[in-house]
Each structure stands twice: as structure tokens, then as C-alpha cells.
Enzyme design. Structure first.
Site, PDB file in Angstrom:
ATOM      1  CB  SER A 252      -0.974  -0.036   1.179  1.00  0.00           C
ATOM      2  OG  SER A 252      -1.911   1.011   1.111  1.00  0.00           O
ATOM      3  CG  HIS A 253      -0.023   4.300   2.956  1.00  0.00           C
ATOM      4  ND1 HIS A 253      -0.897   3.303   3.299  1.00  0.00           N
ATOM      5  CD2 HIS A 253       0.330   4.905   4.117  1.00  0.00           C
ATOM      6  CE1 HIS A 253      -1.070   3.309   4.611  1.00  0.00           C
ATOM      7  NE2 HIS A 253      -0.336   4.263   5.133  1.00  0.00           N
TER       8      HIS A 253
ATOM      9  CE  LYS B 109      -4.298  -5.173  -1.677  1.00  0.00           C
ATOM     10  NZ  LYS B 109      -4.890  -3.865  -1.303  1.00  0.00           N
TER      11      LYS B 109
ATOM     12  CG  ASP C 296      -5.847   0.430  -1.389  1.00  0.00           C
ATOM     13  OD1 ASP C 296      -5.046   1.390  -1.292  1.00  0.00           O
ATOM     14  OD2 ASP C 296      -5.876  -0.513  -0.574  1.00  0.00           O
ATOM     15  NE  ARG C 297      -4.637   3.318   2.529  1.00  0.00           N
ATOM     16  CZ  ARG C 297      -4.470   3.365   3.832  1.00  0.00           C
ATOM     17  NH1 ARG C 297      -4.471   4.526   4.457  1.00  0.00           N
ATOM     18  NH2 ARG C 297      -4.273   2.269   4.531  1.00  0.00           N
TER      19      ARG C 297
ATOM     20  CD  GLU D 223     -10.619   1.350   5.449  1.00  0.00           C
ATOM     21  OE1 GLU D 223     -10.875   0.651   6.448  1.00  0.00           O
ATOM     22  OE2 GLU D 223      -9.742   1.056   4.633  1.00  0.00           O
ATOM     23  CD  GLU D 224     -10.484   4.975   9.932  1.00  0.00           C
ATOM     24  OE1 GLU D 224      -9.476   4.269  10.089  1.00  0.00           O
ATOM     25  OE2 GLU D 224     -11.616   4.480   9.719  1.00  0.00           O
ATOM     26  CB  SER D 225      -7.363   4.998   6.574  1.00  0.00           C
ATOM     27  OG  SER D 225      -8.034   3.811   6.209  1.00  0.00           O
TER      28      SER D 225
ATOM     29  CE  LYS E  72      -8.325  -0.303   1.503  1.00  0.00           C
ATOM     30  NZ  LYS E  72      -7.420  -0.111   2.651  1.00  0.00           N
TER      31      LYS E  72
END
Length: 525
Positions: free
Chosen positions: A128-129, A138, A288-289, A370-372, A389
Site C-alpha cells: 500500500s502506501h 494480500k 486503493d486510496r 473508512e476514515e483512512s 477499496k
């Protein structure tokens, strides 16, 4: 990065050492090659365990295999492919062996399984980040989203058994044979062509918006390029550089390189040129974000989620009124107020996107966020789009909102605060002992005997999420004007306190102070 890649192959984890074992967190297994927590041995063991899992589950379809732009991702992808080919698993990879964004893999799984009884699944190589030296993997089973705890526990146990046996029973073929075994699949073309099913691309096109996209050196790069061309948008990809060291990235708030599109420090490059665009966006390396930027700067992820939900409830006429709206219990209560105003049902779950997968897959959850800065939603006619996401679609939704309403996302949010009040939100990390960490598991709704929190009457004490009854791994205490939630870190000697007040920043500080006192009391009992 050469030393890190060398360590990936040379360092051998010891499965008798706890920290060197395979461990699946909320987003798969992550680690570092130099610490023997993410090495070729881990990938061989995990992939063989996934082969075993899909055989037990009866999957006959292909496995979609993707990887991001971190330095360890391509080597790990090759290792996974060696195992999959040796086990004769049909594998689909990006054409020209390119990297692949997480939402594209999820969408591909869903598209395949909608029309075939031979179920497909996927593996995505990404941390991810996380910083450049990190690696991650994953697993997404046939529902297309992150595997649930039952699946990851099974895979973790089986993978560690392979490590303990020093991979003696893991099947491998040479790299050239593995790549020859895989079939190419144009993830990007399929995904981009389908986008109008989930976002109104025509209205964005007609509005003539000037858009900016920063892939932050990640997998969103070819996707944004294809979107701009396919839909003839005035969309500029502001950074086309791909570098496993991410040397072009500004340091995050703590001086580390981290591709976090919800951090104003990490998003500095895009923020410096924001005035060139009507709206702009960033994505983390596996896309995904989302990070949304307009004239007022980088939006708080909680604020944008509230905007998306309010807009979607008003602009998706084909969505049934019975569809629920999903949020994690540490996301802003602004969402609660927005959902209530539309007379919709809120689906509040523990931290982790996996809790939204079933609802999105089965089509009874319209939106999960979600908050992230991670979210996904149903198609415009109420079908599953991506059960993982999707940072790209959320960015495009910001453009749709502006095109349809004439309001930038931040202006839209300001109007929400005029209707529902302005929340103030903060997260604080507090050091704790192993005993205090263990005490979190024993908390129940009777653990809190206090009647008030920061001057307001306590309205609820939760240790399970209201939406699905799942344990939240901590506690949440609410009042009419605010709340706090606390849960221990899975990796560090601390617990995280999330708090929000609708009475102002001073009340927020009082909430956090009261939460600390309350937790000190209940964790010592």
C-alpha cells in the site's frame, strides 16, 4: 534498492522466531527483507498456501495476479508466479507484464465470476502506501475483496507450516517457464471501459473540467492516462515517474517517505500546483486510496466521505431505498447525521475494509468507507463494482460532484456543516503496557460506570459494532455531542484514541482528556 532486493532473496526467515513468521493483518502480510519479515521464502509459502486454499474452496477459474511499483513487488510477483505455474493454476497477469492497481484486480474477479461457475480469485503484491523498502502481499478470494479472518488464518497457518519445513514441499518452476505459463489480460482496458457504469463519465466530459492526477509513482499512472484518452478529458497526469525508491516524493510529516495521499506533507507536489485545476486527486501505490484536492487544499478523508454519501443519496435514482451506508466506527459522526437526514440505514462496523465486502458483493450495501481514505460503492444500477477499496473511482466521483452540482468537494462539505454542525476530529496514540493491551480484550458494555464524558451524558458504551455485532477490539463511548474510541495497536506498545466533538476544539481536547482518565481506570481493573 539493490541491497533490499538482494536481501529479499538471500535472507531466510526462521519460522521458530515469531516476528519472522507469516502474519496477516488487516491488509495481508507486510514486512521488510532486511528484517527477514518479507522475503522470497514468505512469498513461496504464502502462494503455496493460497493454492491449497483455493483447491479446498473448489476454485476452478483463474487467479488474477497483480503487483505495484515498490522495489520488492516485481521480485515477489515473479516468486508467486513460479509457485502458481508449478501447481498448474491458471494465472492472468497485466499485458506486457505491467503493474496492476488493487481495484482493477477486484473488478476483474467480480466480472469473471458474474458470468462463470469456475470461480476466480486474486493475489496482489503491495504494501500500500508504506515506505519504499517495504513489501506486502494480500489475497482476495472469489468475492473480490480482502479475505476475511477465517481465510487469512487458514492461509497463515498453512504458510508457516511450509516455512517450518523449509519449503521442502513447495512446488516451483523456473521464472521463464512461470511467465510463459501466465496469460495476459488487459486489466486497464476492461476497467476503463466499464467506468461509466459506476460514475457519470459523460457529465464530467461535458463539464469540461480541468483535472489533475498524481499517481505518486504508483499503479494508477496507466489508468489515469487511459481514462484521459478514452473519455477525452482535460486531465493532466502531473507526475509520470515510476521509481522503486520513490525519490521524487516529499517526506511525510515524520520525515519518512510514505506515499500517503491523505497526508498534506506527502501530497505537497500536487498541492503546490492545485490552482491549475478545478479539482485534482492523488492515489497511493496500489490505488486503493484517494486524496482529493481543490482550491481549499487537501480534503480530510472523513469530510469527503460525508460529501460522497450525501451526493450519492440524492443522485443515484436507481438505488433502492433499502440500501445501507457503511462506515467504520472511528469515521466521523457527520456521516451518521447525513445518513439519518436521508432516512437511510447506517451500517457501522469495526476498523477494516473487509467488513464491507459481503454487503458490496451481495448488493445490499450502497457505499462502504473508512476514515483512512478507502471506499467503494455500487454501480449506478446497484450492482457490485469493486469489493476492495477503489481510489480511482472515488477521485472520479469528486469530478462528478463538481460537474453536477457546481460545488467543489470542500464547498459542498462546508454546506453540510451549516446543516449538521461542524465536527472536530483527532487521533492520539498513548503508550500502554502488555497488561493494559490484554485488558482491552476483557472490556464489555458494563466496564464503564461513569455517567458523563467531558460534561455530557454518556449515551452508549460499545465493544461490538452496531452494524454487524463484530468485536471492535476495543471500546467506543458516545454522547450527544461527541465520542471517543480506543483500541490497541497490533504491532506497537500503544493504544489509539480517536475522538470527535461537535462542540468545538476545546471540547475535543476535554473529550480526549476524559477518555484518557476513563481508560486508565477501566484498564487497571
Amino acid at each position: 534498492m539493490e541491497a533490499i532486493v538482494k536481501a529479499f532473496f538471500d535472507e531466510k526467515p526462521n519460522a521458530n522466531v515469531v516476528k519472522e513468521r507469516v502474519t496477516f493483518g488487516t491488509s495481508g502480510h507486510r514486512g521488510r527483507a532486511t528484517e527477514r519479515t518479507f522475503n522470497a521464502s514468505h512469498i513461496y509459502a504464502i502462494t503455496q498456501a493460497v493454492v491449497d486454499y483455493r483447491a479446498e474452496a473448489g476454485y476452478q477459474g483463474p487467479l488474477f495476479l497483480g503487483f505495484d511499483t515498490h522495489a520488492l513487488s516485481r521480485p515477489a510477483w515473479e516468486c508467486a508466479l513460479q509457485v502458481l505455474a508449478a501447481n498448474n493454476v491458471p494465472v492472468l497477469i497485466e499485458k506486457d507484464h505491467g503493474y496492476t492497481a488493487t481495484p482493477l484486480v477486484s473488478h476483474a474477479i467480480l466480472q469473471h465470476n458474474a458470468s462463470s461457475s469456475a470461480l476466480a480469485d486474486g493475489l496482489i503484491i503491495t504494501p500500500s502506501h508504506n515506505p519504499p523498502e517495504d513489501g506486502g502481499i494480500k489475497y482476495n478470494p472469489s468475492h473480490g475483496g480482502p479475505a476475511d479472518t477465517d481465510a487469512t488464518s487458514w492461509i497463515e497457518l498453512r504458510a508457516n507450516a511450509y516455512l517450518l519445513r523449509e519449503l521442502n514441499d513447495v512446488s516451483l518452476v523456473p521464472n521463464e517457464e512461470a511467465i510463459a505459463h501466465a496469460q495476459e489480460y488487459d486489466f486497464t482496458a476492461h476497467y476503463v471501459a466499464d467506468l461509466n457504469n459506476v460514475v457519470d463519465m459523460q457529465v464530467i466530459q461535458r463539464a469540461g473540467l480541468t483535472l489533475g492526477a498524481d499517481p505518486m509513482g504508483g499503479t494508477a499512472l496507466p489508468v489515469w492516462q487511459a481514462i484521459a484518452k478514452h473519455y477525452e478529458l482535460a486531465l493532466e497526469v502531473v507526475n509520470i515517474e515510476v521509481d522503486g525508491a520513490f525519490a521524487f516524493m516529499p517526506p511525510d510529516h515524520d520525515g519518512k517517505i510514505r506515499m500517503d495521499c491523505s497526508s498534506s506533507a506527502a501530497m505537497a507536489n500536487l498541492l503546490n500546483i492545485k490552482d491549475r485545476f478545478d479539482v485534482a486527486f492523488g492515489n497511493d501505490p496500489d490505488a486503493d486510496r484517494h486524496g482529493i484536492v481543490d482550491a481549499n487544499g487537501l480534503m480530510n478523508p472523513n469530510h469527503f466521505l460525508a460529501v460522497c454519501i450525501d451526493y450519492l443519496m440524492s443522485h443515484r435514482p436507481e438505488w433502492a431505498a433499502s440500501l445501507k451506508i457503511g462506515k467504520t466506527l472511528v469515521s466521523s459522526s457527520m456521516i451518521d447525521r447525513v445518513v439519518a437526514s436521508h432516512e437511510r440505514e447506517l451500517y457501522e462496523v469495526p476498523v477494516g475494509f473487509k467488513w464491507f465486502v459481503e454487503g458490496l458483493h451481495e448488493g445490499w450495501l450502497a457505499f462502504g468507507g473508512e476514515e483512512s481514505a478507502g471506499a467503494s460503492l455500487l454501480t449506478r444500477d446497484g450492482k457490485a463494482w469493486s469489493t476492495d477499496k477503489d481510489g480511482i473511482v472515488l477521485c472520479l466521483l469528486a469530478a462528478e460532484i463538481l460537474a453536477v452540482t457546481g460545488k467543489t468537494p470542500s464547498t459542498y462539505y462546508r454546506e453540510l456543516t451549516q446543516r449538521f454542525g461542524e465536527p472536530f476530529y483527532k487521533r492520539v496514540d498513548t503508550a500502554c503496557t502488555p497488561e493494559e493491551k490484554a485488558a482491552f480484550k476483557k472490556l464489555d458494555s458494563e466496564s464503564v460506570t461513569a455517567q458523563e464524558l467531558a460534561g455530557d451524558a454518556i449515551t452508549a458504551v460499545l465493544v461490538a459494532a452496531p452494524g454487524n455485532g463484530a468485536s471492535i477490539g476495543g471500546i467506543k463511548v458516545t454522547t450527544e455531542n461527541g465520542w471517543f474510541a480506543a483500541r490497541p495497536s497490533g504491532t506497537e506498545s500503544l493504544y489509539k484514541v480517536y475522538a470527535e466533538s461537535f462542540k468545538g476544539p476545546e471540547h475535543l481536547d476535554a473529550l480526549i482528556e476524559s477518555a484518557g482518565a476513563l481508560l486508565s481506570s477501566v484498564l487497571k481493573e
